[in-house]
Structures are given as structure tokens and as C-alpha cells.
Write a protein that holds these residues in place. Structure first.
Motif, PDB file in Angstrom:
ATOM      1  N   LEU A 137       5.755  25.755 -32.311  1.00 19.14           N
ATOM      2  CA  LEU A 137       6.820  25.045 -31.607  1.00 19.14           C
ATOM      3  C   LEU A 137       8.018  25.967 -31.373  1.00 19.14           C
ATOM      4  O   LEU A 137       8.600  25.998 -30.283  1.00 19.14           O
ATOM      5  CB  LEU A 137       7.238  23.821 -32.422  1.00 19.14           C
ATOM      6  N   VAL A 138       8.372  26.741 -32.395  1.00 23.67           N
ATOM      7  CA  VAL A 138       9.473  27.701 -32.263  1.00 23.67           C
ATOM      8  C   VAL A 138       9.098  28.797 -31.265  1.00 23.67           C
ATOM      9  O   VAL A 138       9.906  29.200 -30.419  1.00 23.67           O
ATOM     10  CB  VAL A 138       9.816  28.318 -33.632  1.00 23.67           C
ATOM     11  N   GLN A 139       7.863  29.278 -31.354  1.00 18.94           N
ATOM     12  CA  GLN A 139       7.412  30.353 -30.474  1.00 18.94           C
ATOM     13  C   GLN A 139       7.450  29.935 -29.011  1.00 18.94           C
ATOM     14  O   GLN A 139       7.882  30.698 -28.136  1.00 18.94           O
ATOM     15  CB  GLN A 139       5.995  30.785 -30.868  1.00 18.94           C
ATOM     16  N   VAL A 140       7.021  28.710 -28.736  1.00 15.21           N
ATOM     17  CA  VAL A 140       7.048  28.195 -27.364  1.00 15.21           C
ATOM     18  C   VAL A 140       8.487  28.133 -26.863  1.00 15.21           C
ATOM     19  O   VAL A 140       8.778  28.488 -25.713  1.00 15.21           O
ATOM     20  CB  VAL A 140       6.380  26.805 -27.289  1.00 15.21           C
ATOM     21  N   GLY A 141       9.404  27.711 -27.736  1.00 17.29           N
ATOM     22  CA  GLY A 141      10.813  27.660 -27.354  1.00 17.29           C
ATOM     23  C   GLY A 141      11.358  29.034 -26.994  1.00 17.29           C
ATOM     24  O   GLY A 141      12.086  29.190 -26.003  1.00 17.29           O
ATOM     25  N   HIS A 142      10.999  30.045 -27.787  1.00 16.33           N
ATOM     26  CA  HIS A 142      11.453  31.402 -27.500  1.00 16.33           C
ATOM     27  C   HIS A 142      10.871  31.920 -26.186  1.00 16.33           C
ATOM     28  O   HIS A 142      11.575  32.592 -25.406  1.00 16.33           O
ATOM     29  CB  HIS A 142      11.066  32.331 -28.643  1.00 16.33           C
ATOM     30  N   LEU A 143       9.607  31.635 -25.932  1.00 15.02           N
ATOM     31  CA  LEU A 143       8.975  32.086 -24.686  1.00 15.02           C
ATOM     32  C   LEU A 143       9.680  31.483 -23.474  1.00 15.02           C
ATOM     33  O   LEU A 143       9.871  32.153 -22.454  1.00 15.02           O
ATOM     34  CB  LEU A 143       7.492  31.702 -24.688  1.00 15.02           C
ATOM     35  N   TRP A 144      10.071  30.207 -23.599  1.00 10.66           N
ATOM     36  CA  TRP A 144      10.772  29.559 -22.490  1.00 10.66           C
ATOM     37  C   TRP A 144      12.175  30.143 -22.316  1.00 10.66           C
ATOM     38  O   TRP A 144      12.617  30.424 -21.199  1.00 10.66           O
ATOM     39  CB  TRP A 144      10.851  28.054 -22.734  1.00 10.66           C
ATOM     40  N   GLU A 145      12.880  30.347 -23.451  1.00  5.18           N
ATOM     41  CA  GLU A 145      14.228  30.914 -23.368  1.00  5.18           C
ATOM     42  C   GLU A 145      14.209  32.310 -22.744  1.00  5.18           C
ATOM     43  O   GLU A 145      15.140  32.688 -22.028  1.00  5.18           O
ATOM     44  CB  GLU A 145      14.846  30.988 -24.770  1.00  5.18           C
ATOM     45  N   ASP A 146      13.155  33.077 -23.009  1.00  6.08           N
ATOM     46  CA  ASP A 146      13.033  34.431 -22.463  1.00  6.08           C
ATOM     47  C   ASP A 146      12.426  34.435 -21.059  1.00  6.08           C
ATOM     48  O   ASP A 146      12.125  35.503 -20.516  1.00  6.08           O
ATOM     49  CB  ASP A 146      12.164  35.297 -23.387  1.00  6.08           C
ATOM     50  N   LYS A 148       9.513  33.631 -20.074  1.00  3.90           N
ATOM     51  CA  LYS A 148       8.152  34.164 -20.026  1.00  3.90           C
ATOM     52  C   LYS A 148       7.135  33.081 -19.699  1.00  3.90           C
ATOM     53  O   LYS A 148       5.976  33.384 -19.419  1.00  3.90           O
ATOM     54  CB  LYS A 148       7.808  34.832 -21.368  1.00  3.90           C
ATOM     55  N   ILE A 149       7.557  31.820 -19.769  1.00  2.66           N
ATOM     56  CA  ILE A 149       6.701  30.701 -19.375  1.00  2.66           C
ATOM     57  C   ILE A 149       7.539  29.734 -18.554  1.00  2.66           C
ATOM     58  O   ILE A 149       8.771  29.746 -18.627  1.00  2.66           O
ATOM     59  CB  ILE A 149       6.086  29.962 -20.597  1.00  2.66           C
ATOM     60  N   THR A 150       6.887  28.888 -17.788  1.00  2.97           N
ATOM     61  CA  THR A 150       7.601  27.935 -16.940  1.00  2.97           C
ATOM     62  C   THR A 150       8.010  26.703 -17.747  1.00  2.97           C
ATOM     63  O   THR A 150       7.545  26.483 -18.873  1.00  2.97           O
ATOM     64  CB  THR A 150       6.716  27.475 -15.780  1.00  2.97           C
ATOM     65  N   VAL A 151       8.863  25.883 -17.147  1.00  4.48           N
ATOM     66  CA  VAL A 151       9.255  24.616 -17.772  1.00  4.48           C
ATOM     67  C   VAL A 151       8.036  23.735 -17.983  1.00  4.48           C
ATOM     68  O   VAL A 151       7.908  23.051 -19.002  1.00  4.48           O
ATOM     69  CB  VAL A 151      10.302  23.894 -16.890  1.00  4.48           C
ATOM     70  N   ALA A 157       3.139  22.220 -23.832  1.00  3.78           N
ATOM     71  CA  ALA A 157       2.859  22.734 -25.172  1.00  3.78           C
ATOM     72  C   ALA A 157       3.715  22.034 -26.225  1.00  3.78           C
ATOM     73  O   ALA A 157       3.214  21.639 -27.291  1.00  3.78           O
ATOM     74  CB  ALA A 157       3.106  24.243 -25.206  1.00  3.78           C
ATOM     75  N   SER A 158       5.011  21.858 -25.945  1.00  6.56           N
ATOM     76  CA  SER A 158       5.899  21.218 -26.918  1.00  6.56           C
ATOM     77  C   SER A 158       5.505  19.765 -27.157  1.00  6.56           C
ATOM     78  O   SER A 158       5.546  19.274 -28.286  1.00  6.56           O
ATOM     79  CB  SER A 158       7.351  21.283 -26.437  1.00  6.56           C
ATOM     80  N   SER A 159       5.119  19.070 -26.099  1.00  6.12           N
ATOM     81  CA  SER A 159       4.695  17.675 -26.239  1.00  6.12           C
ATOM     82  C   SER A 159       3.461  17.579 -27.128  1.00  6.12           C
ATOM     83  O   SER A 159       3.390  16.725 -28.025  1.00  6.12           O
ATOM     84  CB  SER A 159       4.406  17.073 -24.868  1.00  6.12           C
ATOM     85  N   PHE A 160       2.508  18.458 -26.908  1.00  5.32           N
ATOM     86  CA  PHE A 160       1.294  18.475 -27.736  1.00  5.32           C
ATOM     87  C   PHE A 160       1.647  18.713 -29.201  1.00  5.32           C
ATOM     88  O   PHE A 160       1.192  17.986 -30.098  1.00  5.32           O
ATOM     89  CB  PHE A 160       0.353  19.574 -27.230  1.00  5.32           C
ATOM     90  N   LEU A 161       2.460  19.729 -29.462  1.00  3.13           N
ATOM     91  CA  LEU A 161       2.784  20.117 -30.831  1.00  3.13           C
ATOM     92  C   LEU A 161       3.589  19.035 -31.544  1.00  3.13           C
ATOM     93  O   LEU A 161       3.309  18.700 -32.698  1.00  3.13           O
ATOM     94  CB  LEU A 161       3.562  21.433 -30.824  1.00  3.13           C
ATOM     95  N   ARG A 162       4.582  18.456 -30.858  1.00  2.00           N
ATOM     96  CA  ARG A 162       5.393  17.410 -31.493  1.00  2.00           C
ATOM     97  C   ARG A 162       4.565  16.163 -31.778  1.00  2.00           C
ATOM     98  O   ARG A 162       4.741  15.501 -32.798  1.00  2.00           O
ATOM     99  CB  ARG A 162       6.579  17.058 -30.605  1.00  2.00           C
ATOM    100  N   THR A 163       3.662  15.833 -30.857  1.00  2.00           N
ATOM    101  CA  THR A 163       2.796  14.667 -31.073  1.00  2.00           C
ATOM    102  C   THR A 163       1.925  14.867 -32.304  1.00  2.00           C
ATOM    103  O   THR A 163       1.795  13.977 -33.149  1.00  2.00           O
ATOM    104  CB  THR A 163       1.906  14.424 -29.838  1.00  2.00           C
ATOM    105  N   LYS A 164       1.333  16.049 -32.423  1.00  2.00           N
ATOM    106  CA  LYS A 164       0.477  16.333 -33.573  1.00  2.00           C
ATOM    107  C   LYS A 164       1.263  16.310 -34.875  1.00  2.00           C
ATOM    108  O   LYS A 164       0.820  15.751 -35.880  1.00  2.00           O
ATOM    109  CB  LYS A 164      -0.206  17.692 -33.396  1.00  2.00           C
ATOM    110  N   ILE A 165       2.439  16.931 -34.858  1.00  2.00           N
ATOM    111  CA  ILE A 165       3.263  16.959 -36.065  1.00  2.00           C
ATOM    112  C   ILE A 165       3.641  15.540 -36.483  1.00  2.00           C
ATOM    113  O   ILE A 165       3.579  15.179 -37.664  1.00  2.00           O
ATOM    114  CB  ILE A 165       4.523  17.818 -35.835  1.00  2.00           C
TER     115      ILE A 165
END
Length: 303
Positions: A137-146, A148-151, A157-165
Motif C-alpha cells: 500500500l505504501v509502495q503504490v502510494g510512492h509510485l503514484w507520487e513519483d 510512475k503510475i497513473t491515477v 491497486a489501493s482499493s484491492f489492498l485496503r479491501t483485503k486488509i
């Protein structure tokens, strides 16, 4: 994202090496696992439910009766047993995290779920939540801030991870005699790993935690406080400036909700000036489990 089960009772029976009738009996007598039902009424088990059943089977194989195993699980031991630490296990966890990330960034939800199932066969729940899902979840956030990935990639990815958590947290037993608490990120704070770790600590102690994550507007937060009436509220910060804003906010909240104890934690509190730490000493919960225990114990006694 769907939280429906995906393994029928025949598949689970084969995976665990026990009869389907035994699974039905455990469900009927102990209610520790309640599988979903499809439209035809057939049982469908989630990864998390298979994890619990596998743990129970292992206990029975060690000589426990099923009722003893269930008692041990409900006393909070279910998620305390970790796989032995080895370089191979550590490397494999990192490799699995990378594979899940690749699957999510290519929108392959089924592949990500299958990889997560493999993680459950290798590690305990705490490691899966913190070292795999939380870190991702943190890694995805960093990739977006940099950039390197689209919104779109970040949201998926964040929705998947938060749902699982969120699903996994629900499997930790709660003590009905302990008060409700709220866990949230502080003002302008978007990183949730520290909050996840503290929430896991609270859930393992039996607290019912309402996990809000980040991005909750201040006015909405006050609405939740009025509705839930929690005994304690915990706010997590990783950056100093937001931490100072959060401390001021928590102090104001306490004036409006004097029956609630407010605490601010996270890595940022270790970098606050001595003057700030002294000013807000009653709000700081520390950064170690011993400090967390002490803060909680004091607040429960004072209320």
C-alpha cells in the motif's frame, strides 16, 4: 471488489485433507467459520476462512481436540504463530510482494488473489497484513507520487489492498467488554502503514477498532465521533509538520469531546522538538508496544 468466497467445500476438503462432513460439523457446532453461499446455496470459502481451517487442522494433528483448538483460536492465539525466520522465507516474501504488485499494476485481480492465497500458506496473518499488504500500500502510494503510475493504477491497486486488509482485520477476535476505538491518519497524512501496525496491535488485544484510514475531512470526523462515541481515538503521522497540525487538532477535539481520550503516534512523533513533546505530552502515545500498553492502561483507568 468482491469479498465472496471462491473455494467450494470439495476443494477445501481436498486442500486440508479432512472430510466435507467434518467441515460441516465444525461450522454447525463452533461457528468459527461461516462460509458464503452462492445462489444455489452451496458453500464458498474465502482465503481467510481456509487459513483459519488450516490452522485448526494443524492443531488437531498436534493432539488438540477441535473444541480445544477453537478455544485457543478465540483467545487470540490464531494469528500469533509465525513461520520460522529464514533468509529464504524473507526473500520469498519480497518476491511475492513484487509479483502481487505486478499483477495489480496490470489489472490482474485473479492473479493477485491467487498469489495472496500462496502467501497465506507460508506466513501468519500479521506478516501478510504488515509485510506484504501494508508495505504494498505504501509502495503504490510512492509510485503514484513519483508519477510512475497513473491515477487509475493507484486507485485499482489501493482499493484491492485496503479491501483485503479490512477483511483480514475482521478475523481477529474482539472482546465485547473492551471499548470501541477509532483509528485514523492525521491531518494531511496519506501513509497508512504505521496506522495499520497500531490497529493490528489493538485488534490483537481485543479492541473493536473502527479503521478510517486517511483523507477523512475534519467535519466528517466529528460526525463519526458523535455517532460512535468511542472511548479512545488514535491518529497516526509520519511527517513532522502534519503531526504538529494533528496535535493541535486533537487538543481541540478533546475540548469538544471530553469523554474521549485522543492519542497521536507514528514515526513523526520521534522527530518532534522537546518543546512540542512537552506541550502535548498527554497526547503522545509513543512508538513502542510497551509505551502503547502504558498509554492505553492509563487512559482506561482515568475514564
Amino acid at each position: 471488489m468482491s469479498c465472496e468466497g471462491k473455494y467450494n467445500i470439495k476443494a477445501v476438503s481436498k486442500m486440508l485433507g479432512i472430510q466435507a462432513g467434518t467441515l460441516r460439523a465444525w461450522e454447525r457446532r463452533y461457528s468459527i467459520v461461516q462460509p458464503h453461499r452462492n445462489e444455489a446455496g452451496h458453500r464458498l470459502y474465502t482465503d481467510e476462512q481456509v487459513y483459519i481451517l488450516k490452522w485448526l487442522v494443524n492443531k488437531v494433528n498436534q493432539g488438540f481436540t477441535i473444541s480445544q483448538a477453537v478455544d485457543v483460536a478465540q483467545n487470540g492465539e490464531l494469528y500469533k504463530e509465525a513461520a520460522p525466520f529464514t533468509i529464504e522465507n524473507t526473500d520469498r516474501a519480497a518476491e511475492m510482494s513484487s509479483m502481487i504488485l505486478d499483477a495489480l499494476l496490470s489489472f490482474q485481480e485473479k492473479k493477485a488473489n491467487d498469489l495472496l492465497s500462496q502467501a497465506f500458506s507460508m506466513y501468519n496473518l500479521e506478516k501478510v497484513i504488515i509485510d506484504i499488504l501494508g508495505t504494498l500500500l505504501v509502495q503504490v502510494g510512492h509510485l503514484w507520487e513519483d508519477q510512475k503510475i497513473t491515477v487509475a493504477h493507484e486507485h485499482f491497486a489501493s482499493s484491492f489492498l485496503r479491501t483485503k486488509i479490512g477483511q483480514l482485520m475482521q478475523w481477529l477476535p474482539s472482546d465485547p467488554y473492551l471499548p470501541k476505538v477509532i483509528a485514523s491518519c492525521g491531518i494531511d497524512e496519506e501513509h497508512e502503514l504505521g496506522l495499520l501496525m497500531f490497529t493490528l496491535f489493538l485488534r490483537r488485544k481485543g479492541f473493536e477498532v473502527i479503521y478510517l484510514g486517511h483523507g477523512i475531512p475534519e467535519k466528517d470526523f466529528e460526525v463519526v465521533l458523535k455517532e460512535v462515541e468511542p472511548r479512545m481515538v488514535f491518529l497516526s503521522c509520519t511527517i513532522v509538520d502534519p503531526a504538529i497540525k494533528t496535535l493541535r487538532w486533537a487538543e481541540n477535539l478533546y475540548r469538544n469531546f471530553p469523554e474521549t481520550s485522543f492519542g497521536v503516534g507514528g514515526s513523526a512523533v520521534n522527530h518532534l522538538s522537546s518543546e512540542v513533546r512537552e506541550t502535548y505530552s498527554d497526547l503522545l502515545i509513543g512508538s513502542t508496544k510497551a509505551e502503547w500498553e502504558d498509554w492505553i492502561s492509563r487512559k482506561l483507568k482515568n475514564k
